[in-house]
Write an enzyme that holds these catalytic residues in place. Structure first.
Site, PDB file in Angstrom:
ATOM      1  CB  SER A 132      -0.950   0.050   1.236  1.00 28.10           C
ATOM      2  OG  SER A 132      -2.039  -1.157   1.049  1.00 28.10           O
ATOM      3  CD  GLN A 279     -40.282 -12.584   1.655  1.00 32.90           C
ATOM      4  OE1 GLN A 279     -40.373 -12.914   3.063  1.00 32.90           O
ATOM      5  NE2 GLN A 279     -41.286 -11.834   1.264  1.00 32.90           N
ATOM      6  CD  GLU A 363      -4.282  -3.463 -11.089  1.00 31.16           C
ATOM      7  OE1 GLU A 363      -4.974  -2.642 -11.608  1.00 31.16           O
ATOM      8  OE2 GLU A 363      -4.161  -4.470 -12.009  1.00 31.16           O
TER       9      GLU A 363
HETATM   10  N1  CAA Z   1      -1.804   9.984 -11.122  1.00 31.89           N
HETATM   11  C1  CAA Z   1      -0.699  10.814 -11.244  1.00 31.89           C
HETATM   12  N2  CAA Z   1      -0.060  11.362 -10.118  1.00 31.89           N
HETATM   13  C2  CAA Z   1      -0.317  10.977  -8.682  1.00 31.89           C
HETATM   14  C3  CAA Z   1      -1.529  10.245  -8.586  1.00 31.89           C
HETATM   15  C4  CAA Z   1      -2.210   9.926  -9.841  1.00 31.89           C
HETATM   16  N3  CAA Z   1      -3.395   9.043  -9.754  1.00 31.89           N
HETATM   17  N4  CAA Z   1      -1.718   9.908  -7.364  1.00 31.89           N
HETATM   18  C5  CAA Z   1      -0.617  10.575  -6.796  1.00 31.89           C
HETATM   19  N5  CAA Z   1       0.072  11.008  -7.606  1.00 31.89           N
HETATM   20  C6  CAA Z   1       1.267  11.803  -7.445  1.00 31.89           C
HETATM   21  C7  CAA Z   1       1.179  13.013  -6.412  1.00 31.89           C
HETATM   22  O1  CAA Z   1       0.556  14.076  -7.157  1.00 31.89           O
HETATM   23  C8  CAA Z   1       2.359  13.239  -5.690  1.00 31.89           C
HETATM   24  O2  CAA Z   1       3.293  13.956  -6.757  1.00 31.89           O
HETATM   25  P1  CAA Z   1       4.084  15.363  -6.462  1.00 31.89           P
HETATM   26  O3  CAA Z   1       4.971  15.168  -5.153  1.00 31.89           O
HETATM   27  O4  CAA Z   1       4.693  15.753  -7.542  1.00 31.89           O
HETATM   28  O5  CAA Z   1       2.695  16.263  -5.895  1.00 31.89           O
HETATM   29  C9  CAA Z   1       3.032  11.903  -5.757  1.00 31.89           C
HETATM   30  O6  CAA Z   1       2.250  11.096  -6.988  1.00 31.89           O
HETATM   31  C10 CAA Z   1       3.003  11.203  -4.533  1.00 31.89           C
HETATM   32  O7  CAA Z   1       1.606  11.075  -4.292  1.00 31.89           O
HETATM   33  P2  CAA Z   1       1.051  11.151  -2.797  1.00 31.89           P
HETATM   34  O8  CAA Z   1       1.840  12.207  -1.846  1.00 31.89           O
HETATM   35  O9  CAA Z   1      -0.551  10.972  -2.677  1.00 31.89           O
HETATM   36  O10 CAA Z   1       1.595   9.650  -2.200  1.00 31.89           O
HETATM   37  P3  CAA Z   1       1.210   8.721  -0.631  1.00 31.89           P
HETATM   38  O11 CAA Z   1       2.508   8.165  -0.466  1.00 31.89           O
HETATM   39  O12 CAA Z   1       0.648   9.549   0.249  1.00 31.89           O
HETATM   40  O13 CAA Z   1       0.037   7.808  -1.291  1.00 31.89           O
HETATM   41  C11 CAA Z   1      -1.243   6.222  -2.446  1.00 31.89           C
HETATM   42  C12 CAA Z   1      -0.458   7.459  -2.330  1.00 31.89           C
HETATM   43  C13 CAA Z   1      -2.650   6.791  -2.893  1.00 31.89           C
HETATM   44  C14 CAA Z   1      -1.325   5.511  -1.095  1.00 31.89           C
HETATM   45  C15 CAA Z   1      -0.472   5.417  -3.456  1.00 31.89           C
HETATM   46  O14 CAA Z   1       0.835   4.830  -3.011  1.00 31.89           O
HETATM   47  C16 CAA Z   1      -1.061   4.156  -3.680  1.00 31.89           C
HETATM   48  O15 CAA Z   1      -2.020   3.980  -4.437  1.00 31.89           O
HETATM   49  N6  CAA Z   1      -0.949   2.850  -3.036  1.00 31.89           N
HETATM   50  C17 CAA Z   1      -1.377   1.732  -3.360  1.00 31.89           C
HETATM   51  C18 CAA Z   1      -0.571   0.970  -4.223  1.00 31.89           C
HETATM   52  C19 CAA Z   1      -1.205   0.017  -5.087  1.00 31.89           C
HETATM   53  O16 CAA Z   1      -2.374   0.227  -5.710  1.00 31.89           O
HETATM   54  N7  CAA Z   1      -0.427  -1.050  -5.566  1.00 31.89           N
HETATM   55  C20 CAA Z   1      -0.856  -2.129  -6.373  1.00 31.89           C
HETATM   56  C21 CAA Z   1       0.429  -2.921  -6.778  1.00 31.89           C
HETATM   57  S1  CAA Z   1       0.288  -3.373  -8.730  1.00 31.89           S
HETATM   58  C22 CAA Z   1      -0.712  -4.839  -8.336  1.00 31.89           C
HETATM   59  O17 CAA Z   1      -1.470  -5.105  -7.657  1.00 31.89           O
HETATM   60  C23 CAA Z   1      -0.813  -5.412  -9.728  1.00 31.89           C
HETATM   61  C24 CAA Z   1      -1.188  -6.575  -9.969  1.00 31.89           C
HETATM   62  O18 CAA Z   1      -0.261  -7.490 -10.023  1.00 31.89           O
HETATM   63  C25 CAA Z   1      -2.407  -7.206 -10.510  1.00 31.89           C
END
Ligand code: CAA
Length: 380
Positions: A132, A279, A363
């Site tokens: 995460s 039901q 994801e």
């Molecule tokens: N699009 C573009 N840029 C984004 C974004 C988005 N959706 N979300 C965040 N960013 C950018 C932010 O703007 C920031 O950039 P700046 O510093 O330039 O402003 C940078 O990314 C960091 O963002 P945050 O400060 O929001 O980061 P965070 O650490 O607070 O948290 C989070 C972000 C939403 C928790 C993120 O870490 C997240 O989504 N975590 C979950 C990860 C995940 O989904 N993993 C899946 C693994 S892949 C998988 O599962 C595939 C598979 O095999 C099927």
């Protein structure tokens, strides 16, 4: 407001349904039992244009749109969730970012074979301590002349063993946090790149989930996607699209379990009548049908926003959250409708139940989707 699929989208849906019913469904239980990657049917998905469905034809894809991708993916997932995740990762997590951020030379080399189904791609972001908390990357990518040297481990990588190309994220500048992460396409066979193990899983057992190891792996600088430091944004944008795919997968799992429950409720008798006359069972079926329709609308909405070039990240998070929770609830109730028969393998709903669980995890967990949604609604 128009809620109808276009002729082309309906055609793709019908083609995917037919293929899923005739080629995938007959082998779904067996490949789950044997945890066997379905090479033959994945190859055929490529031939049918499903592995690069929304990638322009110019780069080997089918040139369709995200709505078509979603309706096709739902049909595939109804038959087998493993095939669905293989299709989803190839399209969304690998194909989409290479299309969006790659140069023409990179698209030619790294996208065309994957979008046309001749090879597969994977997305390597997760690490042992970075699930995460995805910015907590320990993989290092150190510039050395016209190469980068990668060192680190990537965990739980879907299609990690099978893929010919891995989109890998690593720190090029540790001091910059998320802004110090860069993205690289690493080709299978690159010296120092190995697949160390394949996971034995609860569900989606026919998909390949592997650990990738980079040990002084030299990657040409020409393989870097986007600028140095853009990697985290590339990953997050890819995941925005990927979440639409996983919502469609979860929707398909729920719809598959619901269809089996409906059939069983018509055929199984208790107290002298089909159980669908009771039901208690009717209410479960009504709840299932309602939640599935809600998940479908949210998923199509996110896909339509993406196709319209509008912001869709929050809509994708909502769709994934709701569809994943729906998949878990519907598959749990599907076992309940089947009673003891639901708990054994013969009626398949136990496979749907096991497959549903991962949609609440990968994801971005359901909790991460709530975080993304809450940040948006609070305007932060
Ligand atoms: N699009 C573009 N840029 C984004 C974004 C988005 N959706 N979300 C965040 N960013 C950018 C932010 O703007 C920031 O950039 P700046 O510093 O330039 O402003 C940078 O990314 C960091 O963002 P945050 O400060 O929001 O980061 P965070 O650490 O607070 O948290 C989070 C972000 C939403 C928790 C993120 O870490 C997240 O989504 N975590 C979950 C990860 C995940 O989904 N993993 C899946 C693994 S892949 C998988 O599962 C595939 C598979 O095999 C099927």
């Amino acid at each position: 407001m128009k809620l109808e699929l276009s002729d082309e989208q309906q055609m793709i849906q019908a083609m995917a349904r037919e293929f899923a019913e005739t080629a995938i469904r007959p082998i779904a239980a067996e490949i789950d039992r044997e945890a066997r990657f379905p090479h033959e049917t994945v190859k055929r998905m490529g031939e049918l244009g499903l592995m690069g469905i929304a990638i322009p034809e110019q780069w080997g894809g089918s040139g369709s749109d995200t709505v078509a991708y979603v309706v096709a993916l739902e049909e595939i997932a109804k038959a087998c969730a493993s095939h669905a995740v293989i299709m989803s990762v190839n399209n969304s997590l690998y194909g989409d970012p290479v299309l969006k951020y790659g140069t023409d030379a990179q698209r030619e080399r790294f996208l065309r074979p994957v979008a046309s189904g001749h090879a597969q791609g994977c997305f390597a972001l997760t690490e042992p301590q970075a699930g995460s908390d995805a910015t907590n990357q320990h993989t290092l990518a150190v510039r050395d002349g016209d190469h980068y040297v990668l060192n680190g481990r990537k965990l739980f990588i879907t299609t990690g063993r099978e893929a010919s190309f891995a989109l890998v994220f690593g720190q090029t500048d540790r001091t910059k946090g998320a802004r110090g992460i860069s993205a690289f396409v690493v080709e299978k066979g690159a010296p120092g790149f190995t697949v160390s193990k394949t996971e034995d899983k609860l569900g989606i057992r026919a998909s390949d989930t592997a650990e990738l190891v980079f040990d002084d792996c030299r990657v040409p600088a020409a393989n870097r996607l986007g600028e140095e430091g853009m990697g985290f944004k590339i990953a997050m944008a890819a995941l925005d699209g990927g979440r639409i795919g996983i919502a469609a997968q979860a929707l398909g799992i729920a719809a598959g379990a619901y269809e089996r429950s409906l059939a069983y409720a018509r055929e199984r008798k208790s107290f002298g009548v089909p159980i669908g006359e009771h039901q208690m069972v009717q209410w479960m079926l009504a709840d299932m049908a309602t939640a599935i329709e809600g998940a479908r609308l949210l998923t199509l909405r996110a896909a339509a926003l993406k196709d319209a070039g509008k912001p869709f990240g929050t809509a994708a998070a909502m769709a994934k959250l709701f569809a994943a929770e729906t998949a878990m609830k519907v598959t749990t109730d599907a076992i309940q409708v089947h009673g003891g028969y639901g708990f054994i393998k013969e009626y398949e709903v136990e496979r749907y139940f096991r497959d549903a669980k991962i949609t609440q995890i990968y994801e971005g967990t359901s909790q991460i989707q709530k975080l993304v949604i809450a940040r948006e609604v609070l305007g932060r």
